[in-house]
Design a protein around this motif. Structure first.
Motif, PDB file in Angstrom:
ATOM      1  N   LYS A  78       8.247   0.222 -17.940  1.00  0.00           N
ATOM      2  CA  LYS A  78       7.525  -1.383 -17.100  1.00  0.00           C
ATOM      3  C   LYS A  78       6.270  -0.951 -16.302  1.00  0.00           C
ATOM      4  CE  LYS A  78       9.024  -5.015 -13.220  1.00  0.00           C
ATOM      5  NZ  LYS A  78       8.219  -4.455 -12.425  1.00  0.00           N
ATOM      6  N   GLU A  79       6.628   0.164 -15.928  1.00  0.00           N
ATOM      7  CA  GLU A  79       4.903   0.384 -15.013  1.00  0.00           C
ATOM      8  C   GLU A  79       3.520   0.432 -16.252  1.00  0.00           C
ATOM      9  OE1 GLU A  79       2.599   4.859 -13.033  1.00  0.00           O
ATOM     10  OE2 GLU A  79       4.669   5.064 -13.918  1.00  0.00           O
ATOM     11  N   ASP A  82       2.487  -3.026 -16.098  1.00  0.00           N
ATOM     12  CA  ASP A  82       2.299  -3.642 -15.417  1.00  0.00           C
ATOM     13  C   ASP A  82       0.945  -3.155 -15.232  1.00  0.00           C
ATOM     14  OD1 ASP A  82       4.391  -4.448 -13.644  1.00  0.00           O
ATOM     15  OD2 ASP A  82       4.858  -2.688 -12.777  1.00  0.00           O
ATOM     16  N   CYS A  86      -2.901  -5.773 -14.513  1.00  0.00           N
ATOM     17  CA  CYS A  86      -3.334  -6.162 -12.917  1.00  0.00           C
ATOM     18  C   CYS A  86      -4.597  -5.541 -13.109  1.00  0.00           C
ATOM     19  CB  CYS A  86      -2.655  -4.798 -12.506  1.00  0.00           C
ATOM     20  SG  CYS A  86      -3.376  -2.891 -13.845  1.00  0.00           S
ATOM     21  N   ASP A  92      -2.670   0.813  -9.925  1.00  0.00           N
ATOM     22  CA  ASP A  92      -2.479   0.843 -11.266  1.00  0.00           C
ATOM     23  C   ASP A  92      -3.132   0.264 -12.499  1.00  0.00           C
ATOM     24  OD1 ASP A  92       0.304   0.985 -10.665  1.00  0.00           O
ATOM     25  OD2 ASP A  92       1.031  -0.982 -10.704  1.00  0.00           O
ATOM     26  N   ASN A 111      11.933  -8.632 -18.767  1.00  0.00           N
ATOM     27  CA  ASN A 111      11.635  -7.501 -17.951  1.00  0.00           C
ATOM     28  C   ASN A 111      13.200  -6.753 -18.551  1.00  0.00           C
ATOM     29  OD1 ASN A 111      10.289  -6.531 -16.052  1.00  0.00           O
ATOM     30  ND2 ASN A 111      10.732  -8.723 -15.430  1.00  0.00           N
TER      31      ASN A 111
END
Length: 208
Positions: A78-79, A82, A86, A92, A111
């Motif tokens: 998930k990171e 992101d 972004c 990030d 997700n």
């Protein structure tokens, strides 16, 4: 697998109008895939859930090799998802964000919590769809140079661009960089994390 059932149950939100081809872990041949998709087989998307880092490398390889895909849908940490979507001024934001957004429009479609995996990892995941642009969203004279500048800007992201890019050894002098930043009306203390994709393209064009 639990994760496969979870994704399958939510598949409608991922791929309403998309045909998929599976890409085996560590076995993709970009040139072969290009030949296959360039035929009349009508494949329009790629999906994968391979190891995150390998997955990102392969996705970028598909984009950089100009494989004619309309979209790529992958599952990543998930990171990482992101970071792909972004914008400037966030912690990030980085070279990955800019590279992905140069080639495609990223959108998280699902997700996937850590509880879907066995054994359970320490992080959540996300399925992200990258809708490829038919033409790049920015006008850049030298794509390779732009990405060299981007990478240099984020290799030492806490330094100003004058130092991170000027000392990177990519062939751009501090004097030329100073002139380009001043032409753009940007302060000489600016860091790469503050520039948009459009500004990186403009900066690159001034330095060609």
């Amino acid at each position: 697998l639990i994760v496969e059932r979870y994704v399958a149950d939510n598949a409608k939100s991922i791929c309403d109008d998309t045909e998929f081809i599976g890409i085996a872990e560590m076995s993709i041949d970009v040139h072969l895939l290009n030949c296959l998709i360039g035929s009349s087989m009508g494949w329009h998307g790629a999906r994968s859930s391979f190891i995150w880092i390998i997955g990102i490398i392969k996705v970028m390889g598909l984009f950089e090799s100009h494989v004619p895909l309309d979209s790529i849908t992958i599952m990543v940490q998930k990171e990482v998802a992101d970071r792909m979507q972004c914008g400037p001024g966030t912690k990030d934001y980085g070279a990955l964000s800019l590279a992905v957004q140069f080639y495609a429009r990223p959108k998280v479609v699902l997700n996937v919590p850590a509880s879907c995996f066995m054994p359970r990892p320490n992080v959540d995941s996300a399925v992200i769809r990258l809708e490829r642009f038919k033409t790049p969203p920015v006008d850049v004279k030298n794509e390779h140079l732009m990405f060299k500048i981007i990478r240099a800007s984020f290799n030492q992201r806490r330094k100003t661009m004058l130092n991170s890019v000027g000392n990177s050894g990519i062939g751009i002098t501090k004097e030329d960089l100073t002139n380009a930043l001043e032409t753009m009306g940007l302060p000489l203390t600016i860091r790469g994390e503050a520039l948009t994709l459009e500004q990186f393209a403009e900066l690159s064009n001034l330095l060609v």
